[in-house]
Design a protein around this motif. Structure first.
Motif, PDB file in Angstrom:
ATOM      1  N   LEU A 102      11.505  -2.621 -13.185  1.00 18.78           N
ATOM      2  CA  LEU A 102      12.091  -3.979 -13.292  1.00 18.78           C
ATOM      3  C   LEU A 102      13.823  -4.204 -12.977  1.00 18.78           C
ATOM      4  O   LEU A 102      14.171  -4.674 -12.749  1.00 18.78           O
ATOM      5  CB  LEU A 102      11.649  -4.881 -14.523  1.00 18.78           C
ATOM      6  N   ASN A 103      14.168  -2.858 -14.326  1.00 22.93           N
ATOM      7  CA  ASN A 103      15.426  -2.935 -14.253  1.00 22.93           C
ATOM      8  C   ASN A 103      16.168  -2.651 -12.783  1.00 22.93           C
ATOM      9  O   ASN A 103      17.340  -2.518 -12.810  1.00 22.93           O
ATOM     10  CB  ASN A 103      15.480  -2.060 -15.979  1.00 22.93           C
ATOM     11  N   ALA A 104      15.378  -1.223 -12.585  1.00 25.04           N
ATOM     12  CA  ALA A 104      15.787  -0.541 -11.508  1.00 25.04           C
ATOM     13  C   ALA A 104      15.771  -1.323 -10.466  1.00 25.04           C
ATOM     14  O   ALA A 104      16.442  -1.510  -9.558  1.00 25.04           O
ATOM     15  CB  ALA A 104      14.882   0.264 -11.349  1.00 25.04           C
ATOM     16  N   GLN A 105      14.661  -2.451 -10.083  1.00 28.07           N
ATOM     17  CA  GLN A 105      14.425  -3.016  -8.754  1.00 28.07           C
ATOM     18  C   GLN A 105      15.760  -4.461  -8.733  1.00 28.07           C
ATOM     19  O   GLN A 105      16.174  -4.574  -7.659  1.00 28.07           O
ATOM     20  CB  GLN A 105      13.550  -3.960  -8.894  1.00 28.07           C
ATOM     21  N   GLN A 106      16.107  -4.564 -10.288  1.00 28.45           N
ATOM     22  CA  GLN A 106      17.105  -6.043 -10.293  1.00 28.45           C
ATOM     23  C   GLN A 106      18.519  -5.477 -10.309  1.00 28.45           C
ATOM     24  O   GLN A 106      19.843  -5.910  -9.535  1.00 28.45           O
ATOM     25  CB  GLN A 106      17.106  -7.138 -11.717  1.00 28.45           C
ATOM     26  N   THR A 107      18.742  -4.209 -10.141  1.00 23.37           N
ATOM     27  CA  THR A 107      20.093  -2.984 -10.250  1.00 23.37           C
ATOM     28  C   THR A 107      20.728  -3.900  -8.792  1.00 23.37           C
ATOM     29  O   THR A 107      19.913  -3.360  -7.513  1.00 23.37           O
ATOM     30  CB  THR A 107      19.780  -2.247 -10.211  1.00 23.37           C
ATOM     31  N   GLN A 108      21.965  -4.508  -8.568  1.00 20.69           N
ATOM     32  CA  GLN A 108      22.459  -4.356  -6.532  1.00 20.69           C
ATOM     33  C   GLN A 108      23.464  -3.685  -6.964  1.00 20.69           C
ATOM     34  O   GLN A 108      23.997  -3.318  -7.843  1.00 20.69           O
ATOM     35  CB  GLN A 108      22.628  -6.083  -7.174  1.00 20.69           C
ATOM     36  N   TYR A 109      23.374  -3.304  -5.562  1.00 16.21           N
ATOM     37  CA  TYR A 109      24.446  -2.557  -4.650  1.00 16.21           C
ATOM     38  C   TYR A 109      24.652  -2.777  -3.546  1.00 16.21           C
ATOM     39  O   TYR A 109      24.293  -3.753  -3.111  1.00 16.21           O
ATOM     40  CB  TYR A 109      23.928  -1.691  -4.022  1.00 16.21           C
ATOM     41  N   MET A 110      25.887  -2.646  -3.655  1.00 15.87           N
ATOM     42  CA  MET A 110      27.007  -3.213  -2.837  1.00 15.87           C
ATOM     43  C   MET A 110      27.690  -2.967  -1.932  1.00 15.87           C
ATOM     44  O   MET A 110      28.179  -2.028  -2.054  1.00 15.87           O
ATOM     45  CB  MET A 110      27.492  -4.241  -3.281  1.00 15.87           C
ATOM     46  N   VAL A 111      27.710  -3.110  -0.554  1.00 18.62           N
ATOM     47  CA  VAL A 111      28.974  -2.509   0.398  1.00 18.62           C
ATOM     48  C   VAL A 111      30.095  -3.269   0.952  1.00 18.62           C
ATOM     49  O   VAL A 111      29.807  -4.419   1.200  1.00 18.62           O
ATOM     50  CB  VAL A 111      28.366  -1.859   1.183  1.00 18.62           C
ATOM     51  N   PHE A 112      31.068  -2.795   0.348  1.00 12.41           N
ATOM     52  CA  PHE A 112      32.203  -3.289   0.481  1.00 12.41           C
ATOM     53  C   PHE A 112      33.464  -2.903   2.108  1.00 12.41           C
ATOM     54  O   PHE A 112      33.408  -2.064   1.739  1.00 12.41           O
ATOM     55  CB  PHE A 112      33.846  -3.741  -0.576  1.00 12.41           C
ATOM     56  N   GLU A 113      33.234  -3.760   2.846  1.00 14.40           N
ATOM     57  CA  GLU A 113      34.032  -2.984   4.506  1.00 14.40           C
ATOM     58  C   GLU A 113      35.066  -4.469   4.521  1.00 14.40           C
ATOM     59  O   GLU A 113      35.278  -5.104   4.907  1.00 14.40           O
ATOM     60  CB  GLU A 113      33.250  -3.115   5.525  1.00 14.40           C
ATOM     61  N   PHE A 114      36.344  -3.582   4.075  1.00 16.74           N
ATOM     62  CA  PHE A 114      37.687  -4.325   4.550  1.00 16.74           C
ATOM     63  C   PHE A 114      38.431  -3.882   6.097  1.00 16.74           C
ATOM     64  O   PHE A 114      38.284  -2.980   6.326  1.00 16.74           O
ATOM     65  CB  PHE A 114      38.778  -3.529   3.499  1.00 16.74           C
ATOM     66  N   ILE A 115      38.293  -4.749   6.542  1.00 16.22           N
ATOM     67  CA  ILE A 115      38.293  -4.741   7.784  1.00 16.22           C
ATOM     68  C   ILE A 115      39.333  -5.851   9.047  1.00 16.22           C
ATOM     69  O   ILE A 115      40.242  -7.106   8.336  1.00 16.22           O
ATOM     70  CB  ILE A 115      36.700  -6.278   8.600  1.00 16.22           C
ATOM     71  N   LYS A 116      39.775  -4.539   9.818  1.00 17.41           N
ATOM     72  CA  LYS A 116      41.392  -5.351  10.335  1.00 17.41           C
ATOM     73  C   LYS A 116      40.767  -5.627  11.534  1.00 17.41           C
ATOM     74  O   LYS A 116      40.080  -5.210  12.682  1.00 17.41           O
ATOM     75  CB  LYS A 116      42.122  -3.683  10.629  1.00 17.41           C
ATOM     76  N   VAL A 117      41.586  -6.375  11.345  1.00 20.09           N
ATOM     77  CA  VAL A 117      40.888  -7.546  12.977  1.00 20.09           C
ATOM     78  C   VAL A 117      42.118  -7.775  13.967  1.00 20.09           C
ATOM     79  O   VAL A 117      43.490  -7.959  13.085  1.00 20.09           O
ATOM     80  CB  VAL A 117      40.084  -8.785  13.512  1.00 20.09           C
ATOM     81  N   GLU A 118      42.854  -7.302  14.835  1.00 15.59           N
ATOM     82  CA  GLU A 118      44.148  -6.907  15.666  1.00 15.59           C
ATOM     83  C   GLU A 118      44.286  -8.619  16.158  1.00 15.59           C
ATOM     84  O   GLU A 118      43.164  -9.478  16.465  1.00 15.59           O
ATOM     85  CB  GLU A 118      44.028  -6.743  17.666  1.00 15.59           C
ATOM     86  N   LYS A 119      45.243  -8.541  16.157  1.00 11.70           N
ATOM     87  CA  LYS A 119      45.888 -10.371  16.076  1.00 11.70           C
ATOM     88  C   LYS A 119      45.254 -11.027  17.410  1.00 11.70           C
ATOM     89  O   LYS A 119      44.851 -13.063  17.778  1.00 11.70           O
ATOM     90  CB  LYS A 119      47.707 -11.086  16.135  1.00 11.70           C
ATOM     91  N   ASP A 120      45.249 -10.306  18.432  1.00 13.93           N
ATOM     92  CA  ASP A 120      45.408 -11.406  20.279  1.00 13.93           C
ATOM     93  C   ASP A 120      43.638 -11.017  19.790  1.00 13.93           C
ATOM     94  O   ASP A 120      42.677 -11.341  20.764  1.00 13.93           O
ATOM     95  CB  ASP A 120      45.514 -10.331  20.765  1.00 13.93           C
ATOM     96  N   HIS A 121      42.840 -10.568  18.506  1.00 17.11           N
ATOM     97  CA  HIS A 121      40.724 -10.043  18.499  1.00 17.11           C
ATOM     98  C   HIS A 121      40.865 -11.496  17.604  1.00 17.11           C
ATOM     99  O   HIS A 121      39.822 -11.747  17.421  1.00 17.11           O
ATOM    100  CB  HIS A 121      40.462  -9.461  18.684  1.00 17.11           C
ATOM    101  N   LEU A 122      41.664 -12.205  16.618  1.00 13.79           N
ATOM    102  CA  LEU A 122      41.148 -13.119  15.637  1.00 13.79           C
ATOM    103  C   LEU A 122      40.358 -13.841  16.255  1.00 13.79           C
ATOM    104  O   LEU A 122      39.300 -15.023  15.279  1.00 13.79           O
ATOM    105  CB  LEU A 122      42.705 -13.413  14.564  1.00 13.79           C
ATOM    106  N   PHE A 123      40.547 -14.475  17.006  1.00 12.98           N
ATOM    107  CA  PHE A 123      39.651 -16.334  18.332  1.00 12.98           C
ATOM    108  C   PHE A 123      38.240 -15.146  18.172  1.00 12.98           C
ATOM    109  O   PHE A 123      37.189 -16.308  17.758  1.00 12.98           O
ATOM    110  CB  PHE A 123      40.573 -16.700  18.840  1.00 12.98           C
ATOM    111  N   ASP A 124      38.278 -14.113  18.783  1.00 10.68           N
ATOM    112  CA  ASP A 124      37.188 -13.650  19.319  1.00 10.68           C
ATOM    113  C   ASP A 124      36.577 -13.250  18.363  1.00 10.68           C
ATOM    114  O   ASP A 124      35.464 -13.063  18.394  1.00 10.68           O
ATOM    115  CB  ASP A 124      36.938 -12.541  20.049  1.00 10.68           C
ATOM    116  N   TYR A 125      36.937 -13.225  16.963  1.00 12.45           N
ATOM    117  CA  TYR A 125      35.953 -12.304  15.422  1.00 12.45           C
ATOM    118  C   TYR A 125      34.988 -13.854  15.019  1.00 12.45           C
ATOM    119  O   TYR A 125      34.350 -13.643  14.638  1.00 12.45           O
ATOM    120  CB  TYR A 125      37.448 -11.970  14.514  1.00 12.45           C
ATOM    121  N   ILE A 126      35.720 -14.917  15.443  1.00 13.82           N
ATOM    122  CA  ILE A 126      35.034 -15.622  15.507  1.00 13.82           C
ATOM    123  C   ILE A 126      33.269 -16.236  16.064  1.00 13.82           C
ATOM    124  O   ILE A 126      31.736 -15.874  15.074  1.00 13.82           O
ATOM    125  CB  ILE A 126      35.289 -17.476  15.796  1.00 13.82           C
TER     126      ILE A 126
END
Length: 263
Positions: free
Chosen positions: A18-42
């Motif tokens: 149960l303890n192993a099942q409750q352990t949470q793992y996370m992937v953090f992706e720091f994303i770069k978006v070019e300024k002229d694509h910020l609207f498309d990113y929506i």
């Protein structure tokens, strides 16, 4: 007696599962978006939300968020942070293959042909660059019922344990700082706090070894928390806090607003 011993052993093994099942793992992706694509990113965020919701329904992931960065040392390079939650380190490392994501895209957009879905998916991926990816394992978190919804705030604090004080730092976060954050939450001055360690082995040149996540329901709560000072701390408690601060280096602090969430 033997039956009792076997029941005890089975109980301990089940508790471990149960303890192993409750352990949470996370992937953090720091994303770069070019300024002229910020609207498309929506559009990209909306597409990804539909795709990851299908993945959640199939129990491939535990959740998914996209946060818009407000500040940080690398603000010029990163505009968003995407967080994907898993209950298993193998699932975390495998992630989701492109073909799986394309199949989920077909479900989300049933009116599109196969070629149209693939084009949409490739165009969406081309909008982002994730030059920094962190694989993390949660070590501790506060007791709360914080609700993830668009508009809530987060402070992502990247830490690096001082060489030779790795254990001391983790002990300080769990035994000294977590009770402080829990007290803030109990007083309504904070929403949630969690402490994470890098899930992959890292060398001495790693930029960070740990991450703390501080969540707030709005800016009012955030600024109240910044002004909070526990006047009832004993001299011993203050000494423990200072020792904890000296066991790590706070590398970067990113303030972010939640924009898309799947739970």
């Amino acid at each position: 007696m033997k039956k009792l011993l076997m029941l005890l052993i089975c109980g301990l093994l089940w508790a471990g599962v149960l303890n192993a099942q409750q352990t949470q793992y996370m992937v953090f992706e720091f994303i770069k978006v070019e300024k002229d694509h910020l609207f498309d990113y929506i559009e990209f965020k909306d597409l990804m939300e539909k795709v990851y919701r299908q993945a959640l329904n199939d129990k491939i992931i535990n959740g998914w968020d996209i946060w818009r960065l407000q500040n940080g040392a690398d603000q010029g390079n990163f505009q968003y942070v995407m967080v994907t939650y898993f209950n298993d380190p193998v699932k975390m490392m495998n992630g989701m293959e492109d073909e799986t994501m394309i199949e989920y895209t077909k479900i989300a957009y049933p009116h599109l042909s196969d070629s149209q879905v693939r084009t949409l998916f490739q165009q969406a991926l081309a909008l982002k660059d994730a030059p920094m990816r962190l694989y993390m394992r949660q070590l501790a978190s506060t007791n709360d019922n914080f609700q993830f919804r668009p508009g809530v705030l987060a402070s992502f604090d990247l830490m690096k344990a001082v060489e030779g004080k790795f254990g001391d730092y983790e002990k300080a976060e769990i035994e000294v700082f977590m009770p402080i954050h829990q007290n803030r939450i109990n007083q309504g001055m904070m929403g949630h706090w969690s402490f994470l360690r890098a899930a992959l082995p890292q060398g001495s040149e790693a930029k960070s070894t740990h991450l703390t996540v501080n969540l707030f329901k709005d800016y009012m709560q955030f600024f109240n928390a910044q002004a909070y000072e526990d006047m009832n701390q004993t001299a011993e408690q203050r000494e423990a806090v200072n020792a904890g601060l000296n066991s790590r280096d706070q590398k970067w602090v990113y303030l972010a607003t939640l924009e898309n969430v799947v739970r």
